[in-house]
Design a protein around this motif. Structure first.
Motif, short mmCIF file in Angstrom:
data_model
loop_
_atom_site.label_atom_id
_atom_site.label_comp_id
_atom_site.label_asym_id
_atom_site.label_seq_id
_atom_site.Cartn_x
_atom_site.Cartn_y
_atom_site.Cartn_z
N ILE A 11 14.14 50.00 -20.60
CA ILE A 11 13.14 49.83 -21.65
C ILE A 11 12.69 48.37 -21.62
CG2 ILE A 11 12.66 49.97 -24.12
CD1 ILE A 11 14.68 52.22 -24.29
N SER A 12 11.41 48.19 -21.39
CA SER A 12 10.84 46.84 -21.30
C SER A 12 10.96 46.10 -22.62
CB SER A 12 9.36 46.91 -20.90
OG SER A 12 9.24 47.54 -19.65
N ASP A 13 10.74 44.79 -22.55
CA ASP A 13 10.82 43.97 -23.76
C ASP A 13 9.79 44.40 -24.79
OD1 ASP A 13 8.92 42.90 -21.84
OD2 ASP A 13 8.70 41.19 -23.18
N ASN A 46 19.87 47.82 -34.26
CA ASN A 46 20.53 46.77 -33.50
C ASN A 46 22.02 46.99 -33.24
OD1 ASN A 46 18.06 45.44 -33.38
ND2 ASN A 46 18.41 44.53 -35.37
N HIS A 47 22.33 48.06 -32.52
CA HIS A 47 23.70 48.33 -32.09
C HIS A 47 23.69 48.62 -30.59
CE1 HIS A 47 26.11 48.44 -35.76
NE2 HIS A 47 24.98 48.77 -36.34
N PHE A 107 14.02 54.89 -29.17
CA PHE A 107 14.86 53.72 -28.92
C PHE A 107 13.93 52.54 -28.69
CE2 PHE A 107 17.03 57.51 -27.66
CZ PHE A 107 18.26 57.37 -28.29
N LYS A 108 14.15 51.48 -29.46
CA LYS A 108 13.26 50.33 -29.37
C LYS A 108 14.03 49.08 -28.98
CE LYS A 108 9.59 47.82 -31.56
NZ LYS A 108 8.72 47.63 -32.69
N ASN A 109 13.49 48.41 -27.95
CA ASN A 109 13.99 47.11 -27.53
C ASN A 109 13.16 46.07 -28.27
OD1 ASN A 109 14.72 44.75 -26.27
ND2 ASN A 109 14.06 45.37 -24.23
N GLU A 110 13.74 45.45 -29.27
CA GLU A 110 13.00 44.50 -30.10
C GLU A 110 13.10 43.06 -29.60
OE1 GLU A 110 14.67 45.43 -33.96
OE2 GLU A 110 13.05 46.85 -34.32
N GLU A 111 13.66 42.87 -28.43
CA GLU A 111 13.84 41.53 -27.88
C GLU A 111 12.68 41.21 -26.94
OE1 GLU A 111 17.40 38.93 -25.84
OE2 GLU A 111 17.61 41.07 -26.03
N TYR A 112 12.19 39.98 -27.00
CA TYR A 112 11.14 39.52 -26.09
C TYR A 112 11.76 38.98 -24.81
CZ TYR A 112 7.72 39.91 -29.80
OH TYR A 112 6.90 40.40 -30.78
#
Length: 134
Positions: free
Chosen positions: A39-41, A88-89, A109-114
């Protein structure tokens, strides 16, 4: 004391083997899916699972690598009601033994990091109760 420790390890190994065999039997069901996805940023990926009345749902996920190793997970029922939310787990699971609202369930599912892609392991099992033998 060393003999007792070895005995416990053997019993534990036998038990694990039995569980893996049972899991392998369930994998023959049509709705078993295992994914390893990237999953991309700052991206959200959603998956859809059609479920019948009284089905059993099992969802397990784990962030294997990437960035801070955490992911936001949300599962909604066909009425768009959030039935599972874990912000965030690194690891999580959802189980429902008897589905009361049939239809399409959504798992996001979300990748919240840049600036950091993440590898996610996702295992989904949906079994109709007729397939489960006692």
């Amino acid at each position: 004391m060393k003999t007792l420790f070895v005995l416990l390890v053997l019993v534990s190994s036998t038990s694990a083997y039995i569980e893996e065999s049972a899991l392998a039997a369930l994998q023959t069901v049509d709705h078993w899916n295992i994914f390893r996805i990237i999953i991309s940023d700052n991206t959200e990926e959603c998956f859809y699972l059609p479920v019948k009345l009284n089905d059993t749902i099992h969802v397990i996920y784990q962030v294997l690598k990437g960035g801070n190793s955490v992911m936001r997970a949300i599962i909604t029922d066909p009425l768009n009601t959030i039935i599972y939310s874990q912000p965030n787990h690194q690891f999580g699971w959802y189980n429902q033994d008897y589905v009361v609202i049939p239809g399409v369930y959504r798992m996001c599912f979300k990748n919240e990091e840049y600036f950091a892609a993440k590898t996610l392991y996702l295992a989904v099992l949906a079994v109709h109760q007729d397939f489960i033998s006692e």
